[in-house]
Enzyme design. Structure first.
Site, PDB file in Angstrom:
ATOM      1  N   GLY A 115     123.738   3.334 -71.165  1.00 48.38           N
ATOM      2  CA  GLY A 115     124.689   3.025 -70.814  1.00 48.38           C
ATOM      3  C   GLY A 115     124.955   1.402 -70.808  1.00 48.38           C
ATOM      4  O   GLY A 115     124.164   0.753 -71.418  1.00 48.38           O
ATOM      5  N   ASN A 116     125.919   0.627 -69.895  1.00 50.49           N
ATOM      6  CA  ASN A 116     125.790  -0.575 -69.949  1.00 50.49           C
ATOM      7  C   ASN A 116     126.525  -1.018 -68.402  1.00 50.49           C
ATOM      8  O   ASN A 116     126.821  -0.156 -67.811  1.00 50.49           O
ATOM      9  CB  ASN A 116     126.602  -1.498 -70.942  1.00 50.49           C
ATOM     10  N   HIS A 117     126.699  -2.494 -68.088  1.00 44.65           N
ATOM     11  CA  HIS A 117     126.961  -2.591 -66.877  1.00 44.65           C
ATOM     12  C   HIS A 117     128.671  -2.883 -66.525  1.00 44.65           C
ATOM     13  O   HIS A 117     128.963  -3.042 -65.436  1.00 44.65           O
ATOM     14  CB  HIS A 117     126.509  -4.144 -66.475  1.00 44.65           C
ATOM     15  N   ALA A 172     133.527  -1.371 -72.757  1.00 42.42           N
ATOM     16  CA  ALA A 172     132.113  -1.710 -73.355  1.00 42.42           C
ATOM     17  C   ALA A 172     131.608  -0.599 -73.953  1.00 42.42           C
ATOM     18  O   ALA A 172     130.846   0.179 -73.446  1.00 42.42           O
ATOM     19  CB  ALA A 172     131.210  -2.309 -72.282  1.00 42.42           C
TER      20      ALA A 172
END
Ligand code: PMT
Length: 403
Positions: free
Chosen positions: A212-214, A280
């Site tokens: 995943g990402n932030h 994102a």
């Protein structure tokens, strides 16, 4: 769903017999989803009780500069109230109050609040026919509308005096409709459908782990809220986030992976006028997602990744009438990389945010953006709250759609 849903309405009640109708008016506003606060002139309390209006509005009714009930000598803050409101309605608006409004008097709390308000002000005159047709009253109508106030015209009919003619306050249903129509006409994205992608995507490695990402989703959710407030019908496709739907009129579709987001976005894209990709999206996903939790064994582990579909590039390929806006989150060669994406993905403009700018990008409540247009022009913005950034982006879209 009414355009006044979610709006903060400040109702000013003055001393006319039509004041009794404000009880119905408050009910209608509340039923339409608005928040209502009521201010009254002292004399208006002879015509309808503050208790009735506070019960219906679920808010305290204010009619003087001090908190009378508890004798606390605390001021009621007219400036705060004026700023709280999205719109103010003075109904009934008597000849006396209209005259004072035209001249800028502030000898009661209602007038001080009117003078402090920055929102649109509607007024619904109510008076006897001779007062209504008097040249001074007519002049006050003209003065008040020249200030930008909006008059909800009185109607003709039976008056409290027993006479019949023009001067009856418009009926509550008609006042509501007048305001709804007026607001709807002035919303720049009315009749527009907007698709927004937001948040991260989670690419499953096994049932408990993911890539995943932030991204928090905040930027996309602010865009959705702002687009809705400007009158658009909004479809928000979001990856996993803790954020709640900012407005129940927004169609929120929650997805997990880039493939899920791709399917939802490509399904709705043909029917929208504007699409903004703020998500994102993970560029890769594990080739295989294990059905059971992967057990710890060897010292190292290889994860084979395959490319995810590029959602925005696909929308760019299939776009017809739509305005298409992308984001670029960069860490180096910012402008060059963003300009490349603008061109490759066939966008109208791209919103560049750089992780090198403090307070910009992921998670934070703020963002600092630069917009690159397809004709080569650019526009830089200061560090602002994401709420303000969302409005800036939508303003650029509105300018483009008016070209
Ligand atoms: O969610 P927040 O915490 O508020 O943070 C906001 C944000 C930083 C995530 C947002 O402002 C932002 O920059 N979003 C885009 C992040 C990104 O992935 O940028 P990119 O340069 O990798 O992608 C370029 C564009 O293509 C983006 O519009 C992206 O949505 C889109 N894309 C990318 C890959 C892919 N497979 N599909 C896509 O649609």
């Amino acid at each position: 769903m009414s355009v006044i849903s979610g709006k903060k309405i400040l109702l000013g009640v003055t001393a006319g017999i039509a004041a009794y109708k404000t009880a119905f008016l408050v009910r209608l506003f509340i039923k339409a989803g608005a928040q209502v606060k009521v201010v009254m002139t002292p004399a208006a309390k002879e015509f309808v009780t503050p208790l009735t209006l506070s019960t219906l509005s679920k808010n305290e009714v204010i009619s003087s500069f001090t908190k009378e009930e508890d004798h606390s000598n605390q001021w009621n803050n007219h400036v705060e109230l004026g700023l709280w409101a999205d719109l103010m309605l003075i109904a009934p608006a008597t000849a006396n109050t209209l005259s004072k409004m035209a001249k800028g008097h502030s000898d009661n709390f209602l007038l001080a609040t009117y003078l402090s308000s920055k929102c649109p002000v509607y007024f619904a005159p109510a008076m006897d026919l001779d007062m209504h047709r008097h040249p001074s009253t007519r002049e006050n109508f003209d003065t008040l509308t020249s200030f930008g106030n909006i008059m909800i015209p009185a109607t003709s009919g039976e008056l409290a005096s027993g006479l019949s003619g023009e001067g009856r306050m418009a009926e509550p249903d008609d006042i509501l409709k007048f305001i709804e129509d007026h607001l709807a006409k002035s919303l720049p994205l009315r009749n527009k459908k907007v698709l927004i992608t937001a948040g991260p995507t989670y690419e499953a490695i096994d049932p408990v782990r993911f890539i995943g990402n932030h991204s928090s989703g905040k930027m996309g959710f602010e865009l959705a809220a702002a687009a809705r407030a400007l009158g658009a019908e909004v479809i928000l496709i979001s990856g996993p986030t803790h954020l709640q739907n900012p407005n129940e009129e927004i169609k929120l579709i929650r997805v997990q992976s880039a493939v899920d987001m791709f399917e939802a976005a490509t399904k709705f894209f043909p029917e929208v006028d504007i699409a903004i990709a703020s998500a994102a999206v993970s560029d890769y996903r594990p080739k295989l997602s294990a059905t059971q939790k992967i057990k710890k064994s060897a010292e190292t582990m290889m994860l084979e990744l395959v490319k995810n579909p590029d959602i925005l590039a696909n929308l760019g390929e299939t776009k017809k009438h739509q305005i298409l806006v992308g984001f670029a989150l960069e860490t180096e060669n910012e402008e060059e990389n963003a300009a490349g994406k603008l061109q490759r993905k066939n966008l109208d403009f791209i919103v560049l945010n750089s992780l090198n700018d403090s307070g910009a990008g992921f998670k934070s409540e703020t963002n600092k953006i630069k917009i690159l247009f397809k004709d080569g022009k650019t526009k830089s913005f200061q560090l602002k709250s994401k709420t303000e950034v969302a409005r800036d982006i939508l303003n650029e879209i509105i300018l483009l759609s008016n070209e």
